[in-house]
Motif scaffolding. Structure first.
Motif, PDB file in Angstrom:
ATOM      1  N   ALA A   1       0.930  -1.239   0.042  1.00  0.00           N
ATOM      2  CA  ALA A   1      -0.065  -0.027   0.120  1.00  0.00           C
ATOM      3  C   ALA A   1       0.691   1.155  -0.056  1.00  0.00           C
ATOM      4  O   ALA A   1       0.656   2.199  -0.942  1.00  0.00           O
ATOM      5  N   TRP A   2       1.870   1.254   0.919  1.00  0.00           N
ATOM      6  CA  TRP A   2       2.929   2.298   0.839  1.00  0.00           C
ATOM      7  C   TRP A   2       3.460   2.802  -0.399  1.00  0.00           C
ATOM      8  O   TRP A   2       3.568   3.711  -0.754  1.00  0.00           O
ATOM      9  N   THR A   3       4.053   1.388  -1.061  1.00  0.00           N
ATOM     10  CA  THR A   3       4.731   1.760  -2.292  1.00  0.00           C
ATOM     11  C   THR A   3       3.852   1.997  -3.429  1.00  0.00           C
ATOM     12  O   THR A   3       4.172   2.986  -4.236  1.00  0.00           O
ATOM     13  N   SER A   4       2.602   1.555  -3.274  1.00  0.00           N
ATOM     14  CA  SER A   4       1.697   2.103  -4.524  1.00  0.00           C
ATOM     15  C   SER A   4       1.317   3.363  -4.217  1.00  0.00           C
ATOM     16  O   SER A   4       1.293   4.086  -5.142  1.00  0.00           O
ATOM     17  N   TRP A   5       1.177   3.986  -3.174  1.00  0.00           N
ATOM     18  CA  TRP A   5       0.875   5.297  -2.856  1.00  0.00           C
ATOM     19  C   TRP A   5       1.916   6.176  -3.501  1.00  0.00           C
ATOM     20  O   TRP A   5       1.760   7.351  -4.014  1.00  0.00           O
ATOM     21  N   ARG A   6       3.037   5.769  -2.907  1.00  0.00           N
ATOM     22  CA  ARG A   6       4.311   6.780  -3.163  1.00  0.00           C
ATOM     23  C   ARG A   6       4.495   6.850  -4.585  1.00  0.00           C
ATOM     24  O   ARG A   6       4.714   7.678  -5.234  1.00  0.00           O
ATOM     25  N   THR A   7       4.419   5.759  -5.503  1.00  0.00           N
ATOM     26  CA  THR A   7       4.683   5.299  -7.019  1.00  0.00           C
ATOM     27  C   THR A   7       3.604   6.421  -7.580  1.00  0.00           C
ATOM     28  O   THR A   7       3.938   7.040  -8.374  1.00  0.00           O
ATOM     29  N   VAL A   8       2.366   6.423  -7.154  1.00  0.00           N
ATOM     30  CA  VAL A   8       1.342   7.116  -7.863  1.00  0.00           C
ATOM     31  C   VAL A   8       1.614   8.378  -7.501  1.00  0.00           C
ATOM     32  O   VAL A   8       1.330   9.289  -8.569  1.00  0.00           O
ATOM     33  N   ASP A   9       1.858   8.699  -6.597  1.00  0.00           N
ATOM     34  CA  ASP A   9       2.202  10.200  -5.889  1.00  0.00           C
ATOM     35  C   ASP A   9       3.169  10.812  -6.871  1.00  0.00           C
ATOM     36  O   ASP A   9       3.245  11.746  -7.415  1.00  0.00           O
ATOM     37  N   ARG A  10       4.362   9.933  -7.002  1.00  0.00           N
ATOM     38  CA  ARG A  10       5.226  10.514  -7.932  1.00  0.00           C
ATOM     39  C   ARG A  10       4.988  10.718  -9.437  1.00  0.00           C
ATOM     40  O   ARG A  10       5.340  11.551  -9.997  1.00  0.00           O
ATOM     41  N   THR A  11       4.126   9.649  -9.667  1.00  0.00           N
ATOM     42  CA  THR A  11       3.630   9.554 -11.239  1.00  0.00           C
ATOM     43  C   THR A  11       2.771  11.034 -11.348  1.00  0.00           C
ATOM     44  O   THR A  11       2.833  11.585 -12.508  1.00  0.00           O
ATOM     45  N   LEU A  12       1.953  11.093 -10.257  1.00  0.00           N
ATOM     46  CA  LEU A  12       0.905  12.252 -10.290  1.00  0.00           C
ATOM     47  C   LEU A  12       1.220  13.733 -10.296  1.00  0.00           C
ATOM     48  O   LEU A  12       0.695  14.605 -10.340  1.00  0.00           O
ATOM     49  N   ARG A  13       2.693  13.887  -9.916  1.00  0.00           N
ATOM     50  CA  ARG A  13       2.946  15.130  -9.400  1.00  0.00           C
ATOM     51  C   ARG A  13       3.104  15.951 -10.367  1.00  0.00           C
ATOM     52  O   ARG A  13       2.660  17.012 -10.354  1.00  0.00           O
ATOM     53  N   PRO A  14       3.743  15.579 -11.821  1.00  0.00           N
ATOM     54  CA  PRO A  14       3.672  16.576 -12.974  1.00  0.00           C
ATOM     55  C   PRO A  14       2.288  16.831 -13.335  1.00  0.00           C
ATOM     56  O   PRO A  14       1.947  17.809 -13.745  1.00  0.00           O
TER      57      PRO A  14
END
Length: 452
Positions: A164-177
């Motif tokens: 869950a944490w990895t998914s959240w962080r990955t999507v967060d980095r992806t959606l930051r732009p």
């Protein structure tokens, strides 16, 4: 009712967690069963090894009265057919027989468990009164109660949290732009659409999205600029005839004895006709720019030109049309293009206008040529701009709207063709090029109509 999370981060983390939970549940149950079976089987094998050793000693008559314990296997007994203990380990001497289990002659080794202890019974021989060696040990600690399940559940929850944490962080980095794009787009308004977004490095989907958004903004900026120019030019072109009409009417009202009413009415009607022409052409231009589709049909361009080109006017119009030059499009719009070009040529010609239709490769070519003063090379593109009227055109026809050539080019482009002013030995030469079709059968007509 459970509210579904609106955030993409939360939805992605939830989806990944649910999938991981299902996978971990399947793996956990499978692992629990496999581990239990393996640990229990290893423990039984250890007990069976001890029982087999003392069974062999009993057959040889060398088994001691007090049998030594072997590690975890602390309860060992030699029991006769009547259930009497003949020999036992120190821990089992004071006990009755560990079990009444007596393996049959054809299955000398048997295992039993009550959930707490593991028992192996081995019949020494196949004789009816053969003694039985019983060996027993406690169940391994890992199998007692639900210790194994607790351990696997704890490991699964830890892995689930990591997923869950990895998914959240990955999507967060992806959606930051994407968040930066959203914030930048929020700054763009109709009054100022010159802002653009910084393109992130790489060629991933986000970079492609930003490039596409910037290209869309470029087109939108150009469209808005065109609309502003169009509105400014339109207001200017409409203001002149309206102001002239108002002036004539005010003069007739203020000086009724000095103004000829019939001349005033004729001038007013002339101004009204010009306004009507401008408004009508603006409506046509707006429909063309909006992309409103016209009913498509197959048109023999040579026959159309022969039928629609005016033969009587200020100067003669000579038509040279090749037969069977087929195009697909709106007959009404093509007639309007032809009328605009021919009327424009008649207005500027000195003695004659020539109209020709020919097939050239994959194109149908319509050429309209006059023998007038011609168009300077610097003005050949400017004449297609809206409300553009050269001095010669204003002199010859003061009532034109200045939109005919702009409308004609838009119609040509909507049909996948071009309209240009090209070189001519004398006068002006307008060339219309459209995609040409072979003489199509009926089924092709339907197919082309469906596509267009």
């Amino acid at each position: 009712m459970i509210a579904y999370p609106r955030s993409i981060r939360a939805r992605s983390a939830l989806a990944a967690s649910l999938l991981a939970l299902i996978a971990l549940a399947v793996v956990g149950v499978t692992s629990s069963l496999a581990i239990r079976y393996r640990v229990q089987d290893d423990a039984f094998n250890r007990v069976e090894q001890v029982a087999s050793r003392w069974s062999a000693a009993a057959r040889a008559g060398t088994i001691p009265v007090v049998i030594p314990a072997s590690g975890d296997v602390d309860l060992i007994q030699l029991v006769d057919a009547r259930g009497r203990v003949l020999a036992a380990s120190h821990s089992a001497r004071a006990r009755p027989a560990l079990s009444t289990l007596r393996p049959p002659a054809d299955d000398r080794v048997q295992r039993r468990t009550d959930g707490r202890r593991l028992l192996v019974a081995i019949r020494i021989t196949t004789a009816a009164d053969a003694p039985v060696v019983l060996a027993e040990r406690r169940e391994p600690a890992l199998l007692r109660g639900h210790n194994l399940e607790y351990a696997l559940t704890a490991a699964a929850l830890a892995l689930l949290a990591i997923v869950a944490w990895t998914s959240w962080r990955t999507v967060d980095r992806t959606l930051r732009p994407v968040e930066a794009i959203r914030a930048r787009l929020a700054e763009i308004t109709v009054s100022d659409i010159s802002l653009r977004m910084a393109v992130p490095p790489g060629d991933d989907e986000v970079a492609m999205l930003v490039r596409t958004a910037n290209q869309t903004l470029d087109r939108l900026d150009e469209a808005v600029a065109q609309q502003r120019r169009f509105a400014a030019t339109t207001s200017h072109e409409l203001r002149n005839p309206i102001a002239g009409l108002r002036l004539q009417l005010e003069e007739a009202l203020l000086h009724p004895g000095e103004v000829d009413p019939h001349e005033t009415i004729r001038s007013a009607l002339s101004a009204a006709d010009r306004l009507d022409a401008i408004v009508s052409d603006l409506l046509v231009l707006a429909r063309l720019r909006a992309g409103d589709p016209a009913p498509p049909e197959l048109v023999d361009l040579g026959r159309l030109v022969s039928q629609e080109a005016p033969r009587a006017g200020r100067v003669p119009v000579r038509v040279h049309a090749a037969p069977e030059v087929w195009v697909c499009g709106s007959r009404i719009q093509l007639v309007r293009v032809l009328a605009n070009l021919v009327n424009n040529a008649i207005r500027h010609a000195d003695s004659a206008v020539d109209v020709s239709v020919a097939a050239s490769g994959g194109q149908a070519v319509v050429t309209v040529t006059d023998d007038g003063a011609g168009i300077a090379p610097a003005d050949r593109e400017r004449v297609f701009e809206r409300f553009t009227r050269l001095d010669d055109g204003r002199r010859r026809d003061a009532g034109g709207s200045g939109l005919g050539l702009a409308i004609s080019r838009d119609i040509a482009q909507s049909h996948g063709g071009t309209l240009k002013a090209e070189d001519s030995p004398r006068g002006a030469r307008f060339v219309l090029r459209l995609p040409r079709l072979d003489s199509p059968p009926a089924e092709r007509v339907e197919r082309l109509s469906a596509v267009i």
